[in-house]
Motif scaffolding. Sequence first.
Motif, mmCIF file in Angstrom:
data_model
loop_
_atom_site.group_PDB
_atom_site.id
_atom_site.type_symbol
_atom_site.label_atom_id
_atom_site.label_comp_id
_atom_site.label_asym_id
_atom_site.label_seq_id
_atom_site.Cartn_x
_atom_site.Cartn_y
_atom_site.Cartn_z
ATOM 1 N N LYS A 345 58.655 -63.786 16.373
ATOM 2 C CA LYS A 345 59.805 -64.691 16.352
ATOM 3 C C LYS A 345 60.324 -64.870 14.931
ATOM 4 O O LYS A 345 61.537 -64.920 14.697
ATOM 5 N N SER A 346 59.416 -64.969 13.972
ATOM 6 C CA SER A 346 59.813 -65.150 12.586
ATOM 7 C C SER A 346 60.553 -63.921 12.064
ATOM 8 O O SER A 346 61.546 -64.038 11.338
ATOM 9 N N ALA A 347 60.074 -62.734 12.440
ATOM 10 C CA ALA A 347 60.748 -61.511 12.012
ATOM 11 C C ALA A 347 62.137 -61.413 12.629
ATOM 12 O O ALA A 347 63.100 -60.980 11.970
ATOM 13 N N ASP A 348 62.277 -61.818 13.885
ATOM 14 C CA ASP A 348 63.596 -61.817 14.529
ATOM 15 C C ASP A 348 64.543 -62.775 13.824
ATOM 16 O O ASP A 348 65.722 -62.460 13.620
ATOM 17 N N MET A 349 64.031 -63.955 13.437
ATOM 18 C CA MET A 349 64.866 -64.917 12.734
ATOM 19 C C MET A 349 65.258 -64.387 11.348
ATOM 20 O O MET A 349 66.394 -64.553 10.909
ATOM 21 N N HIS A 350 64.327 -63.748 10.672
ATOM 22 C CA HIS A 350 64.642 -63.145 9.374
ATOM 23 C C HIS A 350 65.755 -62.108 9.518
ATOM 24 O O HIS A 350 66.684 -62.059 8.702
ATOM 25 N N GLU A 351 65.671 -61.281 10.566
ATOM 26 C CA GLU A 351 66.705 -60.274 10.789
ATOM 27 C C GLU A 351 68.050 -60.933 11.060
ATOM 28 O O GLU A 351 69.093 -60.471 10.575
ATOM 29 N N LEU A 352 68.040 -62.019 11.832
ATOM 30 C CA LEU A 352 69.280 -62.742 12.099
ATOM 31 C C LEU A 352 69.898 -63.260 10.800
ATOM 32 O O LEU A 352 71.101 -63.111 10.556
ATOM 33 N N LEU A 353 69.061 -63.863 9.966
ATOM 34 C CA LEU A 353 69.566 -64.457 8.719
ATOM 35 C C LEU A 353 70.093 -63.403 7.746
ATOM 36 O O LEU A 353 70.940 -63.705 6.908
ATOM 37 N N SER A 354 69.597 -62.184 7.857
ATOM 38 C CA SER A 354 70.031 -61.140 6.935
ATOM 39 C C SER A 354 71.294 -60.422 7.398
ATOM 40 O O SER A 354 71.818 -59.569 6.692
ATOM 41 N N SER A 355 71.792 -60.775 8.589
ATOM 42 C CA SER A 355 72.974 -60.098 9.124
ATOM 43 C C SER A 355 74.251 -60.666 8.521
ATOM 44 O O SER A 355 74.290 -61.812 8.075
#
Length: 369
Positions: A345-355
């Motif tokens: 979940k944390s990695a998915d959120m990191h990917e979202l924030l980097s978009s």
Amino acid sequence: MDIAIVGAGLGGLALARVLHVNGIDAVVYEREAWRGARGQGGMLDIHSGQRALRAAGLIDEFYAIARGEGQDMRLLTPDGTLLLQEDTPDDAPLLRPEVDRADLRNLLLDSLPEDVVRWGHAFAFADKGLLHFADSSSAAYDLLVGADGASSRVRALLTDARPVHIGKNVVEIGIPDIDRTHPDLAAMVGRGTYWVLGDGISLAAQRNGDGRVRIGVSFYNTAEDWFATSGIPFDDPAAARARLIELLPGWDPRITALIESCDDTIMPRSSTSLPIGLTWPSTPGATLLGDAAHLMPAVGQGANMALLDGAVLGLALAAHPHDFPAAVKEYEREMFERTGAAARKSADMHELLSSPDAAQKMLAFFQPG
């Protein structure tokens, strides 16, 4: 049997506390000279970790120091458009309250007998049931728990895995006593978190209990050596603030005013993580918890997982006081599953924030449908 915990962070102290309330002795070895030797960081969003504080018998004390108003949030785009404002009613349940990390650590420290934490003991290596410290002293152990954070030295006993850079570099700054020194900015930030997302950059300003607003300016999709190439002169705070603003072209001046108003404390931090779903064969006499076991992107899970690690391991040891290997296997089984899901979940959120369209994606996250 001797239980040795390396590291007096939240996870290690939670373990020591749960063991203590279950009548089991442990010793925590901490490299820092005393509890106030180093700043403990800013606010924590404590949600699932409340289960650990219940197991530790400290939930009421936690609620006494928690800040319900810290759940407030304002989400904006760099041009100053307010996308979302959430204000927490005064009588709202403390489901995800904020708490100063230092306050929570002090709560745990104060709940332990004075001789449990041995300050000034920097772990060097372990060999044949002996801990060896940097000052050439040693101590015996039957179970060694590595609670020594992202740069864990204990980790090497169990796995060759090492943290790797995740393409995020953060500059931490802050405004002290903001209500008195900058009341206009205080009103803009509000009582909780003020979050600006866009252009592969985020600015998060967060109220602390001591009146300071801590600000993290995060640069996503950047290399591990980005600080060396960014042109930010960290040895010259005024010039560093000016360069930070240069790196935010087109951002609303009301937002960049937060950077202009900061004091001279400017800290660069590179972000790293361990592989998602990291496991290791259960090893008699040693295990890991917290960031030593499952360092993940910092999006509100790490401290909660560390607290739960400490509680789950403590309860397993209490259930198997004469069979440490069985207790460790039981703990690691639960921990691997729970923290693996949290890391994903944390990695998915990191990917979202980097978009590029992070603000709109985050709005959809908070307001699905």
